[in-house]
Structure formats: C-alpha cells, structure tokens
Design a protein around this motif. Sequence first.
Motif, PDB file in Angstrom:
ATOM      1  N   ASP A 166       8.171 -44.294  20.160  1.00  0.00           N
ATOM      2  CA  ASP A 166       8.865 -44.203  21.443  1.00  0.00           C
ATOM      3  C   ASP A 166      10.379 -44.101  21.283  1.00  0.00           C
ATOM      4  OD1 ASP A 166       6.486 -44.411  22.881  1.00  0.00           O
ATOM      5  OD2 ASP A 166       6.513 -46.588  22.790  1.00  0.00           O
ATOM      6  N   HIS A 167      10.887 -44.252  20.060  1.00  0.00           N
ATOM      7  CA  HIS A 167      12.322 -44.198  19.806  1.00  0.00           C
ATOM      8  C   HIS A 167      12.607 -43.200  18.693  1.00  0.00           C
ATOM      9  CE1 HIS A 167      13.184 -47.838  22.211  1.00  0.00           C
ATOM     10  NE2 HIS A 167      12.042 -48.302  21.720  1.00  0.00           N
ATOM     11  N   THR A 168      13.713 -42.478  18.818  1.00  0.00           N
ATOM     12  CA  THR A 168      14.135 -41.593  17.746  1.00  0.00           C
ATOM     13  C   THR A 168      14.779 -42.423  16.638  1.00  0.00           C
ATOM     14  OG1 THR A 168      16.343 -41.230  18.653  1.00  0.00           O
ATOM     15  CG2 THR A 168      14.584 -39.777  19.440  1.00  0.00           C
ATOM     16  N   ILE A 169      14.942 -41.805  15.468  1.00  0.00           N
ATOM     17  CA  ILE A 169      15.603 -42.485  14.354  1.00  0.00           C
ATOM     18  C   ILE A 169      17.017 -42.888  14.752  1.00  0.00           C
ATOM     19  CG2 ILE A 169      16.489 -42.208  12.004  1.00  0.00           C
ATOM     20  CD1 ILE A 169      13.536 -42.563  12.078  1.00  0.00           C
ATOM     21  N   THR A 170      17.712 -41.997  15.463  1.00  0.00           N
ATOM     22  CA  THR A 170      19.088 -42.290  15.896  1.00  0.00           C
ATOM     23  C   THR A 170      19.136 -43.507  16.804  1.00  0.00           C
ATOM     24  OG1 THR A 170      19.702 -39.959  15.718  1.00  0.00           O
ATOM     25  CG2 THR A 170      21.116 -41.365  17.068  1.00  0.00           C
ATOM     26  N   GLU A 171      18.168 -43.601  17.727  1.00  0.00           N
ATOM     27  CA  GLU A 171      18.126 -44.756  18.633  1.00  0.00           C
ATOM     28  C   GLU A 171      17.872 -46.039  17.859  1.00  0.00           C
ATOM     29  OE1 GLU A 171      15.083 -43.491  21.280  1.00  0.00           O
ATOM     30  OE2 GLU A 171      16.471 -42.563  22.692  1.00  0.00           O
ATOM     31  N   LEU A 172      16.980 -45.989  16.869  1.00  0.00           N
ATOM     32  CA  LEU A 172      16.705 -47.179  16.069  1.00  0.00           C
ATOM     33  C   LEU A 172      17.922 -47.576  15.239  1.00  0.00           C
ATOM     34  CD1 LEU A 172      13.065 -46.429  14.829  1.00  0.00           C
ATOM     35  CD2 LEU A 172      13.760 -48.078  16.563  1.00  0.00           C
ATOM     36  N   MET A 173      18.655 -46.598  14.727  1.00  0.00           N
ATOM     37  CA  MET A 173      19.876 -46.880  13.970  1.00  0.00           C
ATOM     38  C   MET A 173      20.881 -47.637  14.830  1.00  0.00           C
ATOM     39  SD  MET A 173      20.227 -43.205  11.984  1.00  0.00           S
ATOM     40  CE  MET A 173      21.924 -43.501  11.493  1.00  0.00           C
ATOM     41  N   GLU A 174      21.038 -47.164  16.065  1.00  0.00           N
ATOM     42  CA  GLU A 174      21.985 -47.802  16.978  1.00  0.00           C
ATOM     43  C   GLU A 174      21.482 -49.171  17.426  1.00  0.00           C
ATOM     44  OE1 GLU A 174      23.699 -43.623  18.922  1.00  0.00           O
ATOM     45  OE2 GLU A 174      22.492 -45.004  20.125  1.00  0.00           O
ATOM     46  N   LEU A 175      20.194 -49.262  17.682  1.00  0.00           N
ATOM     47  CA  LEU A 175      19.614 -50.496  18.198  1.00  0.00           C
ATOM     48  C   LEU A 175      19.704 -51.637  17.188  1.00  0.00           C
ATOM     49  CD1 LEU A 175      18.140 -51.582  20.720  1.00  0.00           C
ATOM     50  CD2 LEU A 175      15.991 -50.941  19.634  1.00  0.00           C
ATOM     51  N   GLY A 177      21.616 -51.428  14.287  1.00  0.00           N
ATOM     52  CA  GLY A 177      22.867 -51.416  13.552  1.00  0.00           C
ATOM     53  C   GLY A 177      22.686 -51.163  12.067  1.00  0.00           C
ATOM     54  N   VAL A 178      21.771 -50.265  11.718  1.00  0.00           N
ATOM     55  CA  VAL A 178      21.503 -49.951  10.319  1.00  0.00           C
ATOM     56  C   VAL A 178      21.545 -48.446  10.113  1.00  0.00           C
ATOM     57  CG1 VAL A 178      20.074 -52.005   9.966  1.00  0.00           C
ATOM     58  CG2 VAL A 178      19.000 -49.867  10.721  1.00  0.00           C
ATOM     59  N   GLY A 179      21.545 -48.037   8.864  1.00  0.00           N
ATOM     60  CA  GLY A 179      21.540 -46.629   8.538  1.00  0.00           C
ATOM     61  C   GLY A 179      20.137 -46.065   8.448  1.00  0.00           C
ATOM     62  N   ARG A 180      20.056 -44.752   8.364  1.00  0.00           N
ATOM     63  CA  ARG A 180      18.774 -44.061   8.290  1.00  0.00           C
ATOM     64  C   ARG A 180      17.972 -44.499   7.056  1.00  0.00           C
ATOM     65  NH1 ARG A 180      17.348 -39.280  10.740  1.00  0.00           N
ATOM     66  NH2 ARG A 180      19.521 -39.075  11.436  1.00  0.00           N
ATOM     67  N   ALA A 181      18.669 -44.655   5.921  1.00  0.00           N
ATOM     68  CA  ALA A 181      17.980 -45.043   4.689  1.00  0.00           C
ATOM     69  C   ALA A 181      17.335 -46.418   4.818  1.00  0.00           C
ATOM     70  CB  ALA A 181      18.953 -45.028   3.514  1.00  0.00           C
ATOM     71  N   THR A 182      17.999 -47.333   5.545  1.00  0.00           N
ATOM     72  CA  THR A 182      17.440 -48.677   5.741  1.00  0.00           C
ATOM     73  C   THR A 182      16.130 -48.613   6.513  1.00  0.00           C
ATOM     74  OG1 THR A 182      19.649 -49.665   5.732  1.00  0.00           O
ATOM     75  CG2 THR A 182      17.887 -50.963   6.730  1.00  0.00           C
ATOM     76  N   TYR A 184      14.014 -46.055   6.613  1.00  0.00           N
ATOM     77  CA  TYR A 184      12.972 -45.486   5.772  1.00  0.00           C
ATOM     78  C   TYR A 184      12.499 -46.481   4.713  1.00  0.00           C
ATOM     79  CZ  TYR A 184      13.978 -40.923   7.836  1.00  0.00           C
ATOM     80  OH  TYR A 184      14.129 -39.888   8.714  1.00  0.00           O
ATOM     81  N   ARG A 185      13.438 -47.286   4.179  1.00  0.00           N
ATOM     82  CA  ARG A 185      13.023 -48.288   3.198  1.00  0.00           C
ATOM     83  C   ARG A 185      12.138 -49.349   3.841  1.00  0.00           C
ATOM     84  NH1 ARG A 185      18.400 -47.692   1.099  1.00  0.00           N
ATOM     85  NH2 ARG A 185      19.102 -49.445   2.393  1.00  0.00           N
ATOM     86  N   ALA A 186      12.486 -49.760   5.062  1.00  0.00           N
ATOM     87  CA  ALA A 186      11.672 -50.749   5.780  1.00  0.00           C
ATOM     88  C   ALA A 186      10.282 -50.192   6.056  1.00  0.00           C
ATOM     89  CB  ALA A 186      12.361 -51.145   7.087  1.00  0.00           C
TER      90      ALA A 186
END
Length: 209
Positions: A166-175, A177-182, A184-186
């Motif tokens: 339900d959320h884009t990667i960008t929204e999760l990054m903002e929500l 406060g982490v980077g894209r790589a974090t 994907y690692r999670a």
Amino acid sequence: MDTGWTLGYARVSTAGQDLTAQTDALVALGVPMERVFTDKGMTGTKRDRPGLRAALAACRPGDTLVVTKLDRLARSLRDATDIAAELTKKDVRLNLGGSVYDPTDPVGRLLFNVLGMVAEFESDLIRARTREGTATAKVKGKLKGRKPKLSPTRERLLVDLYRAGDHTITELMELFGVGRATIYRARDRAPIAASTDLTLARVDGEHEA
C-alpha cells in the motif's frame, strides 16, 4: 493429441517488485515467454487487472492457464472460484505450479478451496497488522525522526508495510526516515512464512500482499 496453447499469468503487488522469478518459473513449466501475461503494482484483491483480463480473453478451449501460486491469480476465495469456474466453462485448464486443478474431483475442489481461504486469510491478516501497526506507531511517535538503525519492532513494521503493497518505497523512506538500501536489507532479513500452496519453493520470489 492436445493441441491447445499453454499461457501464463504473473503478478506482483508493487511496481518496485520483480516479476523475473515468476516468469522464469512459468517458462520452466512450459509457457512460452511471449504468452506470459503480467500485472505489476496490482494487488490480488483487485479482480479488474489489465494483465489478468488479457490472459482470460486469450484463453481458448483446450488451452491451459498456468500460475505459480493460486494467490497470484486471486487473494479471495470468491474471486479464485469465479475465475476457476470461468476457465472451466471455456474448457480451459488451470495449472497451479505444476498441478492441474480438476473441478470434477471432490478432493481437488476441497484443496482448491482451502488454498483460496489461506490466500484470503493471509491478505486480511497483513491488512489488519498494517492498520494496527501504523496506528500504534503514530500514537507513540515511533515513525518520527531519522535514526541510523531500525529497532526490531520498527523493522518488522516496515517489512509488513512493504509486503502489504500500500506504500511506495519513497513513502516508506520518508515514513521511517531511512534509505532505500535499509528497506531492502530489512526485507531480505525478514523470515518468510511457510506456504501451504501448490508451488515450487524456488519460485517464491518477492513476497507481497
């Protein structure tokens, strides 16, 4: 001699997820790549999907429609049974990860219904956990601020939100406060729930809602 075509259908819930694992599995199951229909960024709870519409429209009597797992086709028991009935009416076979569904077999029907209920339950569970987790995190302020690392609780919540689609990667990054790589690692660290579906373990690929 069977002269029908073999067609395939693959789906992922978010635009950032990869269809390769599913398409490779479909090809391994005998589906020519040019006859693989796909939907990207479409949840299984939505019946009206362009790729699915095209796949069903392309099926002719004697053909076989192949999916790697039932939940790629539908995330509700009603949609799964409706699609299966539509295919049966058109004299089109449904192949679930290598096993052909036989609507005339009582055991086969029972197993199909169980798989449909499991897919629906998993979808409902992810949505419920996502709603509850988001509400709790907002109240406690756990989603505010930028931190170098995620706590185990926040990491589990992030993965749940990612898989719900339900959320884009960008929204999760903002929500978070982490980077894209974090993110994907999670995702890669999170345990994958055991599947009771008729599928090959090697074709699970990206997990979604």
